[in-house]
Design a protein around this motif. Structure first.
Motif, PDB file in Angstrom:
ATOM      1  N   ILE A 180      44.281  66.704  27.003  1.00 15.04           N
ATOM      2  CA  ILE A 180      42.820  66.677  27.513  1.00 15.04           C
ATOM      3  C   ILE A 180      41.855  67.554  26.886  1.00 15.04           C
ATOM      4  CG2 ILE A 180      42.550  67.886  29.825  1.00 15.04           C
ATOM      5  CD1 ILE A 180      41.642  64.920  30.609  1.00 15.04           C
ATOM      6  N   GLU A 181      42.564  69.119  26.668  1.00  7.39           N
ATOM      7  CA  GLU A 181      41.737  70.001  25.926  1.00  7.39           C
ATOM      8  C   GLU A 181      41.853  69.680  24.438  1.00  7.39           C
ATOM      9  OE1 GLU A 181      39.828  71.737  27.342  1.00  7.39           O
ATOM     10  OE2 GLU A 181      40.498  72.331  29.464  1.00  7.39           O
ATOM     11  N   ALA A 182      42.490  68.971  23.947  1.00  9.45           N
ATOM     12  CA  ALA A 182      42.747  68.809  22.386  1.00  9.45           C
ATOM     13  C   ALA A 182      41.641  67.654  22.255  1.00  9.45           C
ATOM     14  CB  ALA A 182      43.970  68.253  21.988  1.00  9.45           C
ATOM     15  N   ASP A 206      28.147  75.568  23.490  1.00  9.05           N
ATOM     16  CA  ASP A 206      28.456  76.474  24.126  1.00  9.05           C
ATOM     17  C   ASP A 206      29.727  76.383  24.708  1.00  9.05           C
ATOM     18  OD1 ASP A 206      25.887  77.847  23.983  1.00  9.05           O
ATOM     19  OD2 ASP A 206      25.212  77.361  25.814  1.00  9.05           O
ATOM     20  N   HIS A 207      30.072  75.005  25.449  1.00 13.14           N
ATOM     21  CA  HIS A 207      31.375  74.457  25.922  1.00 13.14           C
ATOM     22  C   HIS A 207      32.388  74.566  24.891  1.00 13.14           C
ATOM     23  CE1 HIS A 207      33.754  73.736  29.244  1.00 13.14           C
ATOM     24  NE2 HIS A 207      33.759  72.278  28.938  1.00 13.14           N
ATOM     25  N   LEU A 208      32.128  74.678  23.577  1.00  9.75           N
ATOM     26  CA  LEU A 208      33.479  74.359  22.588  1.00  9.75           C
ATOM     27  C   LEU A 208      34.012  75.762  22.450  1.00  9.75           C
ATOM     28  CD1 LEU A 208      34.720  73.144  20.284  1.00  9.75           C
ATOM     29  CD2 LEU A 208      32.892  73.898  18.720  1.00  9.75           C
ATOM     30  N   GLU A 210      34.433  77.963  25.182  1.00 12.55           N
ATOM     31  CA  GLU A 210      35.158  77.864  26.368  1.00 12.55           C
ATOM     32  C   GLU A 210      36.496  77.187  25.857  1.00 12.55           C
ATOM     33  OE1 GLU A 210      31.730  78.486  29.741  1.00 12.55           O
ATOM     34  OE2 GLU A 210      32.376  76.706  29.184  1.00 12.55           O
ATOM     35  N   THR A 211      36.473  75.977  25.775  1.00 12.94           N
ATOM     36  CA  THR A 211      37.277  74.952  25.594  1.00 12.94           C
ATOM     37  C   THR A 211      38.515  75.509  24.754  1.00 12.94           C
ATOM     38  OG1 THR A 211      35.622  73.188  25.997  1.00 12.94           O
ATOM     39  CG2 THR A 211      37.812  72.548  24.885  1.00 12.94           C
ATOM     40  N   ARG A 212      38.170  76.213  23.678  1.00 18.52           N
ATOM     41  CA  ARG A 212      39.027  76.710  22.687  1.00 18.52           C
ATOM     42  C   ARG A 212      39.913  77.581  23.439  1.00 18.52           C
ATOM     43  NH1 ARG A 212      35.048  76.840  17.897  1.00 18.52           N
ATOM     44  NH2 ARG A 212      35.676  75.262  16.930  1.00 18.52           N
ATOM     45  N   ALA A 213      39.407  78.574  24.243  1.00 18.06           N
ATOM     46  CA  ALA A 213      39.989  79.583  25.049  1.00 18.06           C
ATOM     47  C   ALA A 213      40.846  78.883  26.223  1.00 18.06           C
ATOM     48  CB  ALA A 213      39.073  80.442  25.778  1.00 18.06           C
ATOM     49  N   GLN A 214      40.476  77.630  26.642  1.00 21.56           N
ATOM     50  CA  GLN A 214      41.022  77.014  27.831  1.00 21.56           C
ATOM     51  C   GLN A 214      42.249  76.529  27.199  1.00 21.56           C
ATOM     52  OE1 GLN A 214      38.496  74.044  29.017  1.00 21.56           O
ATOM     53  NE2 GLN A 214      36.952  75.354  30.211  1.00 21.56           N
ATOM     54  N   ARG A 215      42.369  75.959  25.974  1.00 21.16           N
ATOM     55  CA  ARG A 215      43.422  75.453  25.238  1.00 21.16           C
ATOM     56  C   ARG A 215      44.520  76.586  25.216  1.00 21.16           C
ATOM     57  NH1 ARG A 215      43.815  72.379  19.537  1.00 21.16           N
ATOM     58  NH2 ARG A 215      43.222  74.177  18.931  1.00 21.16           N
ATOM     59  N   LEU A 268      37.012  64.541  34.503  1.00 16.51           N
ATOM     60  CA  LEU A 268      38.382  64.282  34.396  1.00 16.51           C
ATOM     61  C   LEU A 268      39.069  65.524  34.248  1.00 16.51           C
ATOM     62  CD1 LEU A 268      40.468  61.993  33.861  1.00 16.51           C
ATOM     63  CD2 LEU A 268      40.183  62.291  31.119  1.00 16.51           C
ATOM     64  N   GLU A 269      38.608  66.585  33.592  1.00 15.37           N
ATOM     65  CA  GLU A 269      39.033  67.782  33.418  1.00 15.37           C
ATOM     66  C   GLU A 269      39.067  68.565  34.728  1.00 15.37           C
ATOM     67  OE1 GLU A 269      36.554  69.307  29.848  1.00 15.37           O
ATOM     68  OE2 GLU A 269      38.400  69.792  29.060  1.00 15.37           O
ATOM     69  N   ILE A 270      37.888  68.595  35.552  1.00 19.57           N
ATOM     70  CA  ILE A 270      37.768  69.000  36.823  1.00 19.57           C
ATOM     71  C   ILE A 270      38.955  68.819  37.655  1.00 19.57           C
ATOM     72  CG2 ILE A 270      36.652  69.348  39.119  1.00 19.57           C
ATOM     73  CD1 ILE A 270      33.995  69.173  36.990  1.00 19.57           C
ATOM     74  N   GLU A 298      34.475  76.900  34.626  1.00 16.98           N
ATOM     75  CA  GLU A 298      33.749  76.658  33.305  1.00 16.98           C
ATOM     76  C   GLU A 298      33.506  75.086  33.085  1.00 16.98           C
ATOM     77  OE1 GLU A 298      35.792  80.345  30.925  1.00 16.98           O
ATOM     78  OE2 GLU A 298      36.467  78.287  30.498  1.00 16.98           O
ATOM     79  N   GLU A 299      34.419  74.262  33.693  1.00 15.97           N
ATOM     80  CA  GLU A 299      34.210  72.938  33.410  1.00 15.97           C
ATOM     81  C   GLU A 299      33.262  72.323  34.419  1.00 15.97           C
ATOM     82  OE1 GLU A 299      35.750  72.070  31.074  1.00 15.97           O
ATOM     83  OE2 GLU A 299      37.916  72.220  31.255  1.00 15.97           O
ATOM     84  N   ARG A 300      32.992  72.778  35.748  1.00 16.02           N
ATOM     85  CA  ARG A 300      31.981  72.595  36.581  1.00 16.02           C
ATOM     86  C   ARG A 300      30.844  72.786  36.056  1.00 16.02           C
ATOM     87  NH1 ARG A 300      33.627  70.266  41.422  1.00 16.02           N
ATOM     88  NH2 ARG A 300      35.758  70.792  42.012  1.00 16.02           N
TER      89      ARG A 300
HETATM   90 FE   LIG Z   1      38.385  72.098  29.211  1.00 13.57          FE
END
Ligand SMILES: [Fe+2]
Ligand SMILES: [Fe+2]
Ligand SMILES: [Fe+2]
Length: 327
Positions: A180-182, A206-208, A210-215, A268-270, A298-300
């Motif tokens: 889902i992060e991909a 901004d969320h991009l 964060e999302t790289r770090a999440q993955r 969906l991520e939350i 971060e997702e919220r």
């Molecule tokens: Fe995410």
């Protein structure tokens, strides 16, 4: 005339929410059989009744506006408008995936009614405004019930599993989170140029990061469980058994719909991380618990920031429809 344009836009939004409700009915008819947990199944049954009534109320408004019922039927069967309609046609096969899917879908509906309410306010259409507020509240309440069902959904998914089985589930939820992060990276990379409004584009940018770090974080947790990269790479286009190809193939066509879609995606991520956190607790994996907790925050925040762009997104949608800045 701008007035006629805003009326047309309102009819279009009503048509969209109608197709969303038609898909929701089909989804809610299947859900109790997959739920396993009786309380979860009861929540789906209750919302099926509410959803049938919502569909009727929206159809009534469309008919009052002279929308041709045969057109309605066509649009309901079409995978257009909201990309989430494609999502609704997928078949989640476990109580956990079903709950995550439904939680996201209810937020997509909530976004659609928030947007409809804004269009109705601009068109000064009191009946549609009241309809949007009433149904939006029901969607919000269903989403809240589903959030309360996360524990039961995990318990139902882990029922009859020994500790090896629970470890296997943990890897499966981590694999889903990675997939889902991909998908999130794809959405966020193309998001800014599709956004149409600067506020929304900035949230995506901004969320991009964060999302790289999440993955990365999810990959680390997969490695800690000896899950081989090939195993999670091959799942990149899947969320569990759910193929997201159709979901992303039907691109939202306006800033307002993109905002609604992105809001649903964050939910969906939350839901995915809320479930992962619970499975990790059962698997005695505190590192994964804290990773999930950190990502949920971060997702919220991303979801709230997206919701903050709805007014701007609606202004852009109406401006593009009028096509005359002076009008
Ligand atoms: Fe995410
Ligand atoms: Fe709903
Ligand atoms: Fe996200």
């Amino acid at each position: 005339m701008p007035d006629r344009n805003i009326e047309e836009q309102l009819t279009k939004f009503l048509t969209d929410v109608h197709s969303i409700e038609v898909q929701a009915i089909a989804q809610l008819e299947r859900a109790p059989d997959i739920a396993v947990d009786e309380g979860l199944a009861a929540d789906f049954r209750q919302h099926l009744g509410e959803t049938r009534e919502q569909e009727r109320l929206v159809r009534e408004q469309l008919e009052l506006r002279g929308a041709d019922p045969s057109t309605l039927k066509d649009i309901a069967g079409r995978v257009g408008g909201y990309a989430m309609v494609a999502f609704a046609k997928l078949n989640p096969d476990t109580p956990g995936k079903l709950t995550a899917h439904a939680f996201s879908y209810e937020h997509m509906e909530l976004a659609a009614y928030e947007l409809l309410a804004r269009a109705a306010r601009r068109a000064q259409d009191q009946p549609v405004l009241e309809l949007a507020e009433k149904i939006g509240l029901q969607e919000k309440q269903m989403a809240e019930r589903l959030a309360e069902d996360f524990d039961a959904a995990v318990a139902a998914s882990l029922r009859d599993k020994d500790s090896d089985g629970i470890q296997g589930e943990l890897v499966s939820y981590l694999t889903d989170a990675h997939a889902i992060e991909a998908q999130a990276l794809q959405l966020l990379e193309s998001g800014p140029k599709l956004a149409g409004v600067e506020e929304l584009a900035q949230v995506f940018r901004d969320h991009l990061d964060e999302t790289r770090a999440q993955r990365q974080l999810v990959e680390e947790r997969l490695r800690a469980h000896d899950a081989k990269p090939s195993r999670f790479q091959s799942a990149a286009m899947r969320f569990g058994g759910l193929n997201l190809g159709g979901f992303f193939g039907a691109q939202p066509d306006t800033p307002a719909k993109l905002a609604g879609f992105a809001y649903a995606f964050e939910h969906l991520e939350i839901a995915g991380y809320e479930l992962l956190r619970r499975v990790a607790e059962r698997a005695n994996d505190p590192e994964t618990v804290s990773a999930a907790e950190r990502i949920i925050v971060e997702e919220r925040r991303a979801a709230e920031r997206i919701a903050g762009t709805w007014d701007a997104a609606m202004d852009a949608a109406l401006a593009s429809l009028v096509g005359d800045p002076a009008g």
